[in-house]
Design a protein around this motif. Structure first.
Motif, PDB file in Angstrom:
ATOM      1  N   PHE A  11       2.802  39.697  -0.578  1.00  0.00           N
ATOM      2  CA  PHE A  11       3.577  39.137  -1.775  1.00  0.00           C
ATOM      3  C   PHE A  11       2.258  39.081  -2.692  1.00  0.00           C
ATOM      4  O   PHE A  11       1.664  38.307  -2.602  1.00  0.00           O
ATOM      5  CB  PHE A  11       4.293  38.013  -1.596  1.00  0.00           C
ATOM      6  CG  PHE A  11       5.610  37.964  -0.830  1.00  0.00           C
ATOM      7  CD1 PHE A  11       6.760  38.227  -1.462  1.00  0.00           C
ATOM      8  CD2 PHE A  11       5.337  37.997   0.647  1.00  0.00           C
ATOM      9  CE1 PHE A  11       7.999  38.532  -0.860  1.00  0.00           C
ATOM     10  CE2 PHE A  11       6.809  38.330   1.344  1.00  0.00           C
ATOM     11  CZ  PHE A  11       8.049  38.344   0.446  1.00  0.00           C
ATOM     12  N   GLU A  12       2.647  39.769  -3.908  1.00  0.00           N
ATOM     13  CA  GLU A  12       1.644  39.511  -5.104  1.00  0.00           C
ATOM     14  C   GLU A  12       0.249  39.584  -4.528  1.00  0.00           C
ATOM     15  O   GLU A  12      -0.647  38.792  -4.884  1.00  0.00           O
ATOM     16  CB  GLU A  12       1.889  38.222  -5.910  1.00  0.00           C
ATOM     17  CG  GLU A  12       3.308  38.219  -6.391  1.00  0.00           C
ATOM     18  CD  GLU A  12       3.541  36.800  -6.812  1.00  0.00           C
ATOM     19  OE1 GLU A  12       4.155  36.454  -7.921  1.00  0.00           O
ATOM     20  OE2 GLU A  12       3.339  35.833  -6.250  1.00  0.00           O
TER      21      GLU A  12
ATOM     22  N   ARG B 204       6.936  29.883  -3.175  1.00  0.00           N
ATOM     23  CA  ARG B 204       7.684  28.706  -3.562  1.00  0.00           C
ATOM     24  C   ARG B 204       8.871  28.574  -4.361  1.00  0.00           C
ATOM     25  O   ARG B 204       9.626  27.708  -3.963  1.00  0.00           O
ATOM     26  CB  ARG B 204       6.483  27.766  -4.317  1.00  0.00           C
ATOM     27  CG  ARG B 204       6.764  26.472  -4.816  1.00  0.00           C
ATOM     28  CD  ARG B 204       5.846  25.765  -5.609  1.00  0.00           C
ATOM     29  NE  ARG B 204       4.760  25.153  -4.483  1.00  0.00           N
ATOM     30  CZ  ARG B 204       3.735  24.673  -4.809  1.00  0.00           C
ATOM     31  NH1 ARG B 204       3.463  24.364  -6.188  1.00  0.00           N
ATOM     32  NH2 ARG B 204       2.810  24.226  -3.655  1.00  0.00           N
ATOM     33  N   TYR B 205       8.852  29.330  -5.166  1.00  0.00           N
ATOM     34  CA  TYR B 205      10.336  29.201  -6.188  1.00  0.00           C
ATOM     35  C   TYR B 205      11.396  30.174  -5.672  1.00  0.00           C
ATOM     36  O   TYR B 205      12.510  29.645  -6.029  1.00  0.00           O
ATOM     37  CB  TYR B 205      10.004  29.770  -7.705  1.00  0.00           C
ATOM     38  CG  TYR B 205       8.873  28.707  -8.223  1.00  0.00           C
ATOM     39  CD1 TYR B 205       9.365  27.455  -8.561  1.00  0.00           C
ATOM     40  CD2 TYR B 205       7.647  29.013  -8.541  1.00  0.00           C
ATOM     41  CE1 TYR B 205       8.272  26.568  -9.273  1.00  0.00           C
ATOM     42  CE2 TYR B 205       6.655  28.205  -9.311  1.00  0.00           C
ATOM     43  CZ  TYR B 205       7.379  27.020  -9.449  1.00  0.00           C
ATOM     44  OH  TYR B 205       6.316  26.134  -9.907  1.00  0.00           O
ATOM     45  N   LYS B 206      11.326  31.149  -4.901  1.00  0.00           N
ATOM     46  CA  LYS B 206      12.228  31.918  -4.329  1.00  0.00           C
ATOM     47  C   LYS B 206      12.147  32.170  -2.787  1.00  0.00           C
ATOM     48  O   LYS B 206      12.247  33.278  -2.450  1.00  0.00           O
ATOM     49  CB  LYS B 206      12.654  33.262  -5.112  1.00  0.00           C
ATOM     50  CG  LYS B 206      12.806  33.010  -6.532  1.00  0.00           C
ATOM     51  CD  LYS B 206      14.151  32.662  -6.769  1.00  0.00           C
ATOM     52  CE  LYS B 206      14.373  32.501  -8.303  1.00  0.00           C
ATOM     53  NZ  LYS B 206      15.843  32.161  -8.462  1.00  0.00           N
ATOM     54  N   PRO B 207      11.869  31.266  -2.126  1.00  0.00           N
ATOM     55  CA  PRO B 207      11.678  31.255  -0.617  1.00  0.00           C
ATOM     56  C   PRO B 207      13.002  32.340   0.142  1.00  0.00           C
ATOM     57  O   PRO B 207      12.461  32.917   0.943  1.00  0.00           O
ATOM     58  CB  PRO B 207      11.471  29.898  -0.021  1.00  0.00           C
ATOM     59  CG  PRO B 207      12.088  29.068  -1.082  1.00  0.00           C
ATOM     60  CD  PRO B 207      12.091  29.776  -2.355  1.00  0.00           C
ATOM     61  N   GLU B 208      14.027  31.814  -0.226  1.00  0.00           N
ATOM     62  CA  GLU B 208      15.023  32.575   0.393  1.00  0.00           C
ATOM     63  C   GLU B 208      15.285  34.098   0.192  1.00  0.00           C
ATOM     64  O   GLU B 208      15.276  34.852   1.082  1.00  0.00           O
ATOM     65  CB  GLU B 208      16.481  31.875  -0.001  1.00  0.00           C
ATOM     66  CG  GLU B 208      16.709  30.553   0.677  1.00  0.00           C
ATOM     67  CD  GLU B 208      15.870  29.379  -0.179  1.00  0.00           C
ATOM     68  OE1 GLU B 208      15.602  29.918  -1.315  1.00  0.00           O
ATOM     69  OE2 GLU B 208      16.261  28.167   0.080  1.00  0.00           O
TER      70      GLU B 208
ATOM     71  N   VAL C 210       9.885  26.689   4.426  1.00  0.00           N
ATOM     72  CA  VAL C 210      11.012  27.134   4.241  1.00  0.00           C
ATOM     73  C   VAL C 210      11.519  28.502   4.428  1.00  0.00           C
ATOM     74  O   VAL C 210      12.693  28.748   5.083  1.00  0.00           O
ATOM     75  CB  VAL C 210      11.596  26.995   2.717  1.00  0.00           C
ATOM     76  CG1 VAL C 210      13.025  27.326   2.296  1.00  0.00           C
ATOM     77  CG2 VAL C 210      11.235  25.281   2.374  1.00  0.00           C
ATOM     78  N   ALA C 211      10.575  29.427   4.086  1.00  0.00           N
ATOM     79  CA  ALA C 211      11.024  30.738   4.479  1.00  0.00           C
ATOM     80  C   ALA C 211      10.791  31.032   5.998  1.00  0.00           C
ATOM     81  O   ALA C 211      11.829  31.953   6.525  1.00  0.00           O
ATOM     82  CB  ALA C 211       9.544  31.724   3.973  1.00  0.00           C
TER      83      ALA C 211
ATOM     84  N   ILE D 288      11.116  41.100  -6.812  1.00  0.00           N
ATOM     85  CA  ILE D 288      12.409  40.132  -6.498  1.00  0.00           C
ATOM     86  C   ILE D 288      12.836  39.497  -7.787  1.00  0.00           C
ATOM     87  O   ILE D 288      12.435  38.813  -8.499  1.00  0.00           O
ATOM     88  CB  ILE D 288      11.836  38.715  -5.741  1.00  0.00           C
ATOM     89  CG1 ILE D 288      11.195  39.210  -4.372  1.00  0.00           C
ATOM     90  CG2 ILE D 288      12.834  37.814  -5.707  1.00  0.00           C
ATOM     91  CD1 ILE D 288      10.836  38.025  -3.348  1.00  0.00           C
ATOM     92  N   GLU D 289      14.125  39.816  -8.307  1.00  0.00           N
ATOM     93  CA  GLU D 289      14.770  39.511  -9.248  1.00  0.00           C
ATOM     94  C   GLU D 289      14.924  38.192  -9.406  1.00  0.00           C
ATOM     95  O   GLU D 289      15.206  37.224  -8.432  1.00  0.00           O
ATOM     96  CB  GLU D 289      16.228  40.280  -9.555  1.00  0.00           C
ATOM     97  CG  GLU D 289      16.177  41.567  -9.490  1.00  0.00           C
ATOM     98  CD  GLU D 289      15.518  42.327 -10.537  1.00  0.00           C
ATOM     99  OE1 GLU D 289      15.407  41.603 -11.845  1.00  0.00           O
ATOM    100  OE2 GLU D 289      14.986  43.303 -10.744  1.00  0.00           O
TER     101      GLU D 289
END
Length: 269
Positions: free
Chosen positions: A158-159, A246-250, A58-59, A235-236
């Motif tokens: 990321f993380e 997975r939860y905030k790909p955009e 998706v990303a 990322i808020e």
């Protein structure tokens, strides 16, 4: 500009010097004007524990859409998502060899897979930018440090799976106290599974997420420990579940894009 995503599944066969097949997906899009450009970026994606190389799809699609929008300042030649040899489809094709190595250091094995893939794909010096999540970060770091010909102009993590050298979370497996041949020379986490689950629930319900995020930023940018990232972002709205990809790909992709735009050739991301 609308992009028609193209996927090329790549498999590097095992060799005597490396027993695992290496699987990856090359992403580009129809009519990509930068596919042969030496100036455009080649993005190398690595994933976290428990998922697979398609976690980035998706990303990938969103990032290509951003990079082909009007007035875009980012040129992308291709993206390669490389899979850990014991994850996803790789775990299936490598099952026999994996079973022979129950105590393998899979982070370093992932790093070796990255090294071998980039060398075989002739992509060691094509404006590489590494983009990683969790344990994919140290695997990418190790690969970059192990092979001098692999040069990353920037890294975005990321993380990242980081910890301080004096933080211990493992104890000997209870079976290590058994008499031979029944002893098991392994380790387990000091925190039990039940307590881990409880802590996770408590963590997700805490109201002081802002404080904990600041603590994480401080840890990741601790210069005394040798950590000097160019920037640390949050990322808020991302759930406290270690799965922002997975939860905030955009939103993750928009952050990646902004960093690519802002970076100069000598930047550390």
């Amino acid at each position: 500009m609308s992009t028609n995503l193209l996927r090329e599944r790549i498999v590097l066969a095992s060799e005597k010097s490396y027993p695992f097949h290496i699987l990856a997906t090359k992403y580009t899009y129809e009519g990509n004007p930068y596919k042969d450009s030496s100036r455009a970026l080649t993005l190398v994606l690595t994933h976290s524990l428990g998922v697979h190389m398609e976690i980035w799809e998706v990303a990938v699609a969103h990032l290509f859409a951003l990079s082909t929008s009007a007035n875009s300042q980012v040129e992308i030649r291709a993206m390669f998502s490389i899979e850990d040899p014991n994850h996803g489809r790789s775990a299936v094709v490598n099952a026999e060899e994996i079973a022979k190595r129950p105590l393998n250091d899979w982070t370093r094995e992932y790093a070796r897979a990255i090294e071998r893939f980039l060398v075989a794909a002739n992509s060691t010096n094509k404006n590489l930018v590494g983009i990683s999540h969790s344990v994919g970060a140290p695997a990418l770091f190790i690969a970059a440090e192990s092979v001098p010909v692999i040069h990353f102009k920037a890294m975005i993590t990321f993380e990242p799976g980081m910890t301080s050298k004096d933080r211990y979370g493992l104890i000997d497996h209870p079976a290590s106290k058994h008499k031979p041949p029944f002893a098991f020379p392994g380790v387990i986490t000091a925190l039990s599974r039940d307590h881990h689950a409880v802590c996770g629930l408590q963590s997700s319900r805490r109201a002081d997420l802002k404080q904990r995020n600041q603590e994480l930023k401080d840890f990741m940018s601790d210069e005394k420990a040798g950590r000097t990232p160019a920037s640390v972002s949050y990322i808020e709205g991302a759930p406290a579940s270690h799965m922002v990809i997975r939860y905030k790909p955009e939103k993750a992709t928009e952050l990646i894009y902004s960093l690519l735009v802002e970076a100069d050739p000598t930047s550390r991301l």
